[in-house]
Enzyme design. Structure first.
Site, PDB file in Angstrom:
ATOM      1  N   GLU A 382      33.908  43.434  63.012  1.00 15.04           N
ATOM      2  CA  GLU A 382      33.133  42.312  62.293  1.00 15.04           C
ATOM      3  C   GLU A 382      31.750  42.479  62.262  1.00 15.04           C
ATOM      4  O   GLU A 382      30.956  41.961  61.256  1.00 15.04           O
ATOM      5  CB  GLU A 382      33.590  40.806  62.988  1.00 15.04           C
ATOM      6  CG  GLU A 382      34.988  40.541  62.927  1.00 15.04           C
ATOM      7  CD  GLU A 382      35.491  40.463  61.412  1.00 15.04           C
ATOM      8  OE1 GLU A 382      34.656  40.100  60.741  1.00 15.04           O
ATOM      9  OE2 GLU A 382      36.544  40.653  61.327  1.00 15.04           O
ATOM     10  N   HIS A 511      46.164  37.417  54.653  1.00 19.94           N
ATOM     11  CA  HIS A 511      45.267  37.727  53.394  1.00 19.94           C
ATOM     12  C   HIS A 511      46.112  37.538  51.995  1.00 19.94           C
ATOM     13  O   HIS A 511      45.640  37.465  51.076  1.00 19.94           O
ATOM     14  CB  HIS A 511      45.089  39.299  53.219  1.00 19.94           C
ATOM     15  CG  HIS A 511      44.087  39.900  54.486  1.00 19.94           C
ATOM     16  ND1 HIS A 511      44.912  40.033  55.678  1.00 19.94           N
ATOM     17  CD2 HIS A 511      42.878  40.307  54.577  1.00 19.94           C
ATOM     18  CE1 HIS A 511      43.929  40.284  56.596  1.00 19.94           C
ATOM     19  NE2 HIS A 511      42.706  40.496  55.950  1.00 19.94           N
TER      20      HIS A 511
HETATM   21  O1  X8Z Z   1      41.516  41.377  58.410  1.00 22.87           O
HETATM   22  C1  X8Z Z   1      40.988  42.114  58.910  1.00 22.87           C
HETATM   23  C2  X8Z Z   1      39.766  41.938  59.672  1.00 22.87           C
HETATM   24  C3  X8Z Z   1      38.556  40.976  58.973  1.00 22.87           C
HETATM   25  S1  X8Z Z   1      38.126  41.531  57.563  1.00 22.87           S
HETATM   26  C4  X8Z Z   1      39.938  41.444  60.970  1.00 22.87           C
HETATM   27  N1  X8Z Z   1      41.464  43.369  59.054  1.00 22.87           N
HETATM   28  C5  X8Z Z   1      42.759  43.614  58.446  1.00 22.87           C
HETATM   29  C6  X8Z Z   1      44.028  42.710  59.027  1.00 22.87           C
HETATM   30  O2  X8Z Z   1      43.795  42.082  60.138  1.00 22.87           O
HETATM   31  O3  X8Z Z   1      44.738  42.813  58.441  1.00 22.87           O
HETATM   32  C7  X8Z Z   1      40.996  44.621  59.672  1.00 22.87           C
HETATM   33  C8  X8Z Z   1      42.145  45.629  59.666  1.00 22.87           C
HETATM   34  C9  X8Z Z   1      42.954  45.052  58.370  1.00 22.87           C
HETATM   35 ZN    ZN Z   2      36.555  43.341  57.744  1.00 20.62          ZN
END
Ligand code: X8Z
Ligand code: ZN
Length: 649
Positions: A382, A511
């Site tokens: 982060e 996501h």
């Molecule tokens: O979503 C994230 C970060 C924030 S940009 C914590 N990541 C992905 C996830 O958690 O799925 C980092 C690695 C992959």
């Molecule tokens: Zn990130």
């Protein structure tokens, strides 16, 4: 209406209540138009900064306190900003910006010429925003009962994803408990999101089409400025697959040793046993499958706890690293405004994120930090975003982005590659052994492989699924089964129980429901190793084929020469196409799998040998788990004792 007349600009006036300059005459010369455009852009950029600031503040207020009132405010602000954007866009497209000779001016116009979801009619725009916010709230507030709870609605039934379910998945070794948590999480989120998600797909597609894209997938890929980008990603995955197959086969053998027959010898791995809700990173199961169990290092989580680390201390430690390579410290506002721990008095979106408020001062992180090794690394991730924000803060507002979104994701991880080296952990007192034991080094490389190599197919398939959903190739009635088809094909994992289209498992991943593209992480996991390799060369700590200086032992801590080239790339933001930014650090203009492959070469050699010795099957046969349209079909099949139900394609 404000009117303004400028010397030498007789054909321009400011129009509209928010001061947008517009060309009203068509007979201006090219030079004059470019001159006018520059002045127009000054005002437009000011407006964009102001609007982006307002919008980020409203989004933050909601994400850090999920109330109806904050939602209402967020939706209202977003609608106003969208209206402004639409008006500005109408002015932008009146310019012949493609003929501009100033590349920076032209590039900013090009960026403004893609309106995005603000292209939707107002009601639809509001509706789309509300749908995504609602899905985020469902996800963030979801609670389940613990394994073995007597009744469904007791006081105990308060387990949320962060930290409770994440911790159970990471530490429990009881397959029934793991199955329970895996399933209940999906039951709590999936069905509630399915219809919302279908509406979301229709509305974002409509927005993409209003922007002249065929669908959202084309819109998302447009940012990479390369019509062949998709096939490059595919080729990267093909180069990396042999390494993935080795770690997959090794892990399956070890899981079979621990859990017995529930893990088949040649089938996909039951994913609830992999230490993570989505089986995207497997490092939490490293402890019982290390290559050299007797050469165990300190456990990072235990060490952090023993040394009384707090959330703030974790972030201060990360900041110290960035500062040591001549990058910026966090501004005072960062420490005052960030949310670094989960509040107990309200519901928030716990998924970690970093925020730019577009006023060149206010930058924040929101993370429900736990004192664990995983969160220690996420804190660096982060802070990498914040560091990017800080370095490009003086760029015109449209260039305040990563060179592409994969770059933004790669910076903190790149730093963490140094931080996680035994050498560095020893320097900061988190490892106590006096010198590197080769067995420990390989154990550590394996642990890192369990989070980096295993992530790759997941990082790829998330958007493979969405691209086909957006293009309509995958119909709503096949959403879930298609998801499992890809999970099996790319990751070689399977769900702990049969699935049906009454479930909606993609929604169990943040996501997907929050409308965040995911290809960026696949890109990041490849290019962070390219960056690392180049910076380590610059720091004199890595030479190709020199066994004395392997890539995985490099630590760029305090190396300002390395930090300075990184800084130079970060400061560019998205002002140039991403290959130019990449060239600054690596001298390369292409994504290249050889970085990560070189990094893990010693592990790959070891895994190949080990899998050969244990005669492990490489790859996987089709899963025996099924996915069908309805639960009734499953029940009927089980009643008839039918063992094979064809999976829906
Ligand atoms: O979503 C994230 C970060 C924030 S940009 C914590 N990541 C992905 C996830 O958690 O799925 C980092 C690695 C992959
Ligand atoms: Zn990130």
């Amino acid at each position: 209406m404000i009117r303004l007349y400028l010397n030498m600009l007789p054909k321009i006036f400011i129009i509209g209540c928010f001061c947008i300059l517009a060309i009203i005459a068509k007979d201006v010369s090219i030079e004059e138009e470019e001159y006018n455009a520059r002045n127009f852009l000054i005002l437009l950029n000011r407006q964009t900064e102001k609007d982006s600031n307002r919008l980020s503040l409203a989004n933050w207020a909601y994400a850090s306190n999920l109330t109806e009132e904050n939602l209402k405010n967020q939706l209202a602000v977003a609608a106003e900003v969208a209206k402004n954007e639409k008006e500005a866009w109408q002015r932008v497209i009146q310019y012949n910006w493609k003929t501009f000779s100033d590349p920076s001016l032209k590039r900013q116009f090009q960026k403004y010429s893609v309106l995005g979801i603000s292209a939707l009619p107002e009601e639809k725009f509001k509706n789309l925003n509300k749908i995504v916010s609602d899905m985020e709230a469902i996800y963030s507030k979801a609670k389940i009962c613990p394994f073995g709870a007597k009744t469904a609605e007791t006081e105990e039934c308060k387990l949320g994803l962060e930290p409770e379910l994440t911790n159970i998945l990471a530490t429990s070794r009881n397959p029934e408990e793991l199955k329970h948590v895996w399933l209940e999480w999906r039951n709590a989120v999936g069905p509630k999101c399915r219809l919302l998600y279908e509406q979301y797909v229709n509305l974002t597609n409509e927005a993409a089409r209003l922007n002249n894209f065929t669908d959202v997938s084309e819109y998302w890929l447009d940012d990479y400025e390369d019509p062949n980008f998709k096939s490059q990603i595919q080729s990267l995955w093909e180069q990396l697959k042999p390494l993935y197959l080795q770690i997959h086969a090794y892990v399956r053998t070890k899981l079979r040793g621990k859990y017995g027959e529930i893990v088949s010898e040649k089938g996909p791995i039951p994913m609830h046993l992999l230490g993570n809700m989505w089986a995207q990173s497997w490092s939490n199961v490293a402890d019982f499958m290390l290559p050299y169990p007797d050469a165990k290092d300190e456990n990072l989580t235990e060490e952090l706890k023993k040394q009384n680390y707090t959330a703030t201390k974790i972030f201060r430690t990360a900041e110290e690293f960035f500062k040591s390579i001549n990058l910026s410290e966090m501004p005072e506002t960062f420490w005052n405004n960030s949310v670094l721990e989960k509040p107990s008095d309200r519901e928030i979106v716990c998924h970690a994120s970093a925020w730019d408020f577009f006023d060149q001062k206010d930058f924040r992180i929101k993370q429900c930090t736990e004192v664990t090794g995983e969160h220690f690394i996420t804190a660096h991730h982060e802070m990498g975003h914040i560091e990017y924000f800080l370095q490009y803060k003086d760029q015109p507002v449209k260039f305040r982005e990563g060179a592409n979104d994969g770059f933004h994701e790669a910076i903190g991880d790149l730093i963490a590659l140094s931080v996680e080296s035994t050498k560095h952990l020893r320097k900061i007192g988190l490892v106590h052994s006096e010198k590197d034991d080769p067995k420990q080094v390989l154990n550590n490389l394996f642990k890192l492989g369990l989070s980096k190599i295993t992530f790759l197919p997941f990082g790829y398939l998330m958007d493979l699924w969405r691209w086909d959903v957006f293009s309509g190739k995958t119909k709503p009635e096949d959403y879930n089964c298609k998801w499992w088809e890809l999970r099996e094909k790319y990751q070689g994992v399977e769900p702990p129980v049969d699935r049906s289209e009454e479930d909606f498992d993609p929604a169990g991943k943040y996501h997907i429901i929050a409308d965040v593209p995911y290809l960026r992480y696949f890109i990041s996991f490849v290019i962070q190793f390219q960056f690392h390799r180049s910076l380590c060369e610059k720091a004199g700590q890595y030479e190709h084929n020199n066994l004395e200086k392997p890539l995985h032992e490099c630590d760029i801590y305090q190396n300002q020469a390395a930090g300075n080239v990184l800084k130079q790339m970060l400061a560019m933001g998205s002002s140039k196409p991403w290959p130019e930014a990449m060239e600054v650090v690596t001298g390369q203009r292409k994504m290249d799998a050889s970085g990560i492959l070189e990094y893990f070469k010693p592990l790959q050699t070891w895994l190949e040998e080990e899998n050969r010795k244990s005669n492990a099957f490489i790859g996987w046969e089709p899963s025996k788990k099924v996915c069908v349209r309805t639960r009734q079909e499953l029940l009927d099949a089980q009643k008839d004792n039918t063992t094979t139900i064809p999976a829906q394609a």
